[in-house]
Design an enzyme around this catalytic site. Sequence first.
Site: not given
Ligand SMILES: NC(=O)c1ccc[n+]([C@@H]2O[C@H](COP(=O)([O-])OP(=O)(O)OC[C@H]3O[C@@H](n4cnc5c(N)ncnc54)[C@H](O)[C@@H]3O)[C@@H](O)[C@H]2O)c1
Length: 274
Positions: A142, A155
């Site tokens: 992230s 986080y």
């Molecule tokens: N959205 C943002 O702004 C952002 C920014 C930086 C990093 N990220 C990272 O990107 C990645 C994806 O996040 P996103 O924004 O698409 O969020 P999201 O919540 O839309 O998707 C995350 C997915 O991970 C799944 N998940 C959660 N725990 C799990 C587990 N124990 N085993 C398997 N699957 C699991 C959830 O069910 C969900 O489908 C994450 O690692 C998040 O930290 C997101």
Amino acid sequence: MRSFSGRTAVVTGAGSGIGRALAHELARRGAKVAASDVDVAGLEATVTAITELGGTARGWSLNVTEAHAVEAHAAEVVATFGSADLVINNAGVALAARAVEQTTKEVTKVVDVDLLGVVHGTQAFLPYLLASGDGHLVNISSLFGLVAMPYNSAYNAAKFGVRGYTESIAIELAAARAPVGVTCVHPGGVATAIAQNAERPAHNDGLATAFEQALRMPPHRAATIILRGVQRGRRRQLVGADAWALHVGQTLLGARWMDVMGVLGRQVVPRHAA
Ligand SMILES: NC(=O)c1ccc[n+]([C@@H]2O[C@H](COP(=O)([O-])OP(=O)(O)OC[C@H]3O[C@@H](n4cnc5c(N)ncnc54)[C@H](O)[C@@H]3O)[C@@H](O)[C@H]2O)c1
């Protein structure tokens, strides 16, 4: 990895957000997609949409915190598709809360999913990526894996951990001249369900609102940038102007970053709330 066509791409957390967008984009470019998630309904929606468009995808119900299950999953993916060429450890959860308020259970969950989930995926698939002859490992950290932000201590800890873990492996594989590329990804705000899916329900104060407002980039745009980073063999891929701006700001300010963020944090948190 220049082309994804005919390659097997593994995406965890593919039932929503960035993972779903990556799965769609990889299938559109001709990859065989091994999609997994704990959210079976979300996962089914991802796989159905891909197959309806003529792409190749299979879904696996998988909790990335369970090391043995991830190991079994890796073997099943290779048995199904013949190889594992690209692995994207994407599954993650957020937790925006003051350090004094968050519980040990919440912190453990964030570290289990966001850091150990990435470790399990890497350990399980690395032998197959090496066997591929042209493998690539992508670990999603992230912007908060590059810069410390208030109310994100757990986080931040997990995502800084992903960066350290991934960069160490990148160096290790380069030193061994192993045929596996490694990319650590640092997205800024992406418009996904991450805030709604967070470990702790939103507060009724400026904190939750401030974070939700920062989630702007469409997930498909983030997926395109990540895959371009893979094709260009980038070690570190930032995603979004916000990620670049804050990363540059932190680099210039050094440890004074904490003073500046402390002052900015006063805008959203009442006095003495920390
Ligand atoms: N959205 C943002 O702004 C952002 C920014 C930086 C990093 N990220 C990272 O990107 C990645 C994806 O996040 P996103 O924004 O698409 O969020 P999201 O919540 O839309 O998707 C995350 C997915 O991970 C799944 N998940 C959660 N725990 C799990 C587990 N124990 N085993 C398997 N699957 C699991 C959830 O069910 C969900 O489908 C994450 O690692 C998040 O930290 C997101």
